[in-house]
Design an enzyme around this catalytic site. Structure first.
Site, PDB file in Angstrom:
ATOM      1  N   HIS A 121     -14.695  -9.571   1.123  1.00 36.04           N
ATOM      2  CA  HIS A 121     -15.602  -9.107   0.069  1.00 36.04           C
ATOM      3  C   HIS A 121     -16.300 -10.331  -0.515  1.00 36.04           C
ATOM      4  O   HIS A 121     -15.638 -11.256  -0.999  1.00 36.04           O
ATOM      5  CB  HIS A 121     -14.834  -8.350  -1.013  1.00 36.04           C
ATOM      6  CG  HIS A 121     -14.291  -7.042  -0.541  1.00 36.04           C
ATOM      7  ND1 HIS A 121     -13.020  -6.611  -0.847  1.00 36.04           N
ATOM      8  CD2 HIS A 121     -14.847  -6.065   0.219  1.00 36.04           C
ATOM      9  CE1 HIS A 121     -12.822  -5.424  -0.305  1.00 36.04           C
ATOM     10  NE2 HIS A 121     -13.910  -5.069   0.350  1.00 36.04           N
ATOM     11  N   GLU A 153     -15.475 -11.939  -3.961  1.00 41.57           N
ATOM     12  CA  GLU A 153     -14.118 -12.447  -4.198  1.00 41.57           C
ATOM     13  C   GLU A 153     -14.050 -13.880  -3.684  1.00 41.57           C
ATOM     14  O   GLU A 153     -13.677 -14.138  -2.537  1.00 41.57           O
ATOM     15  CB  GLU A 153     -13.101 -11.537  -3.515  1.00 41.57           C
ATOM     16  CG  GLU A 153     -13.108 -10.123  -4.088  1.00 41.57           C
ATOM     17  CD  GLU A 153     -12.201  -9.154  -3.333  1.00 41.57           C
ATOM     18  OE1 GLU A 153     -11.549  -9.580  -2.351  1.00 41.57           O
ATOM     19  OE2 GLU A 153     -12.149  -7.972  -3.725  1.00 41.57           O
ATOM     20  N   HIS A 182      -7.489 -11.324  -0.991  1.00 40.41           N
ATOM     21  CA  HIS A 182      -8.416 -10.528  -1.785  1.00 40.41           C
ATOM     22  C   HIS A 182      -8.187 -10.858  -3.261  1.00 40.41           C
ATOM     23  O   HIS A 182      -7.342 -11.668  -3.616  1.00 40.41           O
ATOM     24  CB  HIS A 182      -8.196  -9.031  -1.529  1.00 40.41           C
ATOM     25  CG  HIS A 182      -8.726  -8.560  -0.207  1.00 40.41           C
ATOM     26  ND1 HIS A 182     -10.015  -8.144  -0.019  1.00 40.41           N
ATOM     27  CD2 HIS A 182      -8.114  -8.438   1.002  1.00 40.41           C
ATOM     28  CE1 HIS A 182     -10.198  -7.793   1.233  1.00 40.41           C
ATOM     29  NE2 HIS A 182      -9.057  -7.966   1.883  1.00 40.41           N
ATOM     30  N   GLU A 202      -3.330 -10.411  -2.967  1.00 36.78           N
ATOM     31  CA  GLU A 202      -4.330 -10.130  -3.999  1.00 36.78           C
ATOM     32  C   GLU A 202      -4.131 -11.122  -5.142  1.00 36.78           C
ATOM     33  O   GLU A 202      -3.155 -11.029  -5.894  1.00 36.78           O
ATOM     34  CB  GLU A 202      -4.179  -8.705  -4.521  1.00 36.78           C
ATOM     35  CG  GLU A 202      -4.655  -7.620  -3.575  1.00 36.78           C
ATOM     36  CD  GLU A 202      -6.115  -7.243  -3.808  1.00 36.78           C
ATOM     37  OE1 GLU A 202      -6.721  -7.784  -4.770  1.00 36.78           O
ATOM     38  OE2 GLU A 202      -6.631  -6.421  -3.036  1.00 36.78           O
TER      39      GLU A 202
END
Length: 237
Positions: A49, A52, A157, A207
Site C-alpha cells: 500500500h 504505508e 503493513h 502491522e
C-alpha cells in the site's frame, strides 16, 4: 556479522536492487537478493500500500546500516512504487494490490478501507481489479516468488499494531514488541496472505502502529536488522 556501516555512509543504498518487473506507470520493480550462501532464505516485502511508508523507510535504513553482504533474505522495499510516489493506497489504476492476488478467495468489485487510523468507518472504495492477478505489480511479485522459492515471507503493513497469524511467529512478535493475533478482524479476499496460504507458503503479516517514518526508524531499526540478518529462526516458534 561484520560491523555496521558508519552512520556518515548510510545516506545512499549500496545498490538499488535487481529488476523483477515494471509498474503500471513503468517504474522498475526492484528487489535485493539474499546474500550468496544464505540457506533457507526468506522474502521480506513492504510498500504494498503506497500510503504505508514507515516500514519502507525503516527497512531502507536497516539495509543502509547493514550493507548488502549481510542481507540473508531477499527484500522488496516497495511492491507498489506508483502508489508510494503519489501517496495512494492503490496502484496507479486504483486497484488495491492486496485484494488483487490470484487467491481462491479473490472477489470482483470494490474493497473499502479507512481514510485514517482514527476513522472507524471503512468507506473509502478501491477496485480489486478486472480479474484476479490483473495488475503488473501483482503478477511480477508472483513470478518473483516462483523464481526465488522462499522458505517464508514477512509482509509489512500499517497501522494495526499487531502480528498475524499468531501460531508461527511468537519470536518475531517479541522482537517487534507487537501483540499476536489470529486475524486482523475483517475479511481479506485476494490478499497476498491468502495467495500464500493457497500455496502453503508461510506468510507473516507485521502491522506497525500508526507511526511516523522517523519514529519507526527509531523504534524498530534493531528489529528490522535482526529480521534481515536472521539465522536462528526468528520467524518461527
Amino acid at each position: 556479522m561484520q560491523p555496521f556501516r558508519p552512520r556518515s555512509q548510510r545516506g545512499a543504498l549500496p545498490s538499488l536492487g535487481t529488476s523483477y518487473g515494471t509498474s503500471v506507470l513503468g517504474a522498475p520493480l526492484l528487489y535485493h537478493p539474499a546474500s550468496r550462501g544464505a540457506a533457507g532464505h526468506g522474502l521480506i516485502i513492504a510498500g504494498t500500500h503506497g500510503d504505508e511508508t514507515a516500514s519502507v523507510i525503516a527497512l531502507s535504513c536497516a539495509l543502509r546500516t547493514l550493507g548488502l553482504e549481510a542481507l540473508r533474505h531477499a527484500l522488496v522495499l516497495a511492491v507498489n512504487p506508483d502508489g508510494s510516489r503519489f501517496g495512494l493506497r492503490a496502484n496507479a489504476r486504483g486497484v488495491d494490490l492486496n485484494r488483487n492476488f490470484p487467491a481462491a478467495n479473490w472477489q470482483s468489485g470494490e474493497t473499502v478501507y479507512r481514510w485514517t487510523s482514527a476513522t472507524q468507518a471503512r468507506d473509502v472504495a478501491l477496485a480489486t481489479g478486472d480479474q484476479a492477478g490483473s495488475e503488473p505489480e501483482t503478477q511480477a511479485l508472483c513470478r518473483l516468488i516462483d523464481d526465488l522459492r522462499p522458505a517464508w515471507v514477512v509482509s509489512f503493513h500499517e497501522p494495526l499494531a499487531c502480528i498475524e497469524p499468531a501460531p508461527p511467529s511468537p519470536r518475531l512478535a517479541q522482537t517487534f514488541r507487537l501483540p499476536l493475533v489470529e486475524s486482523v478482524g475483517y475479511a481479506t479476499p485476494g490478499s497476498f496472505g491468502s495467495w500464500c496460504a493457497d500455496r502453503r507458503l508461510p506468510c507473516i503479516t507485521v502491522e506497525l502502529p500508526a507511526i511516523s517514518a522517523d519514529a519507526a526508524t527509531h523504534d524498530y531499526l534493531e528489529a528490522m536488522i535482526a529480521l534481515l540478518t536472521d539465522t536462528d529462526g526468528a520467524t518461527r516458534s
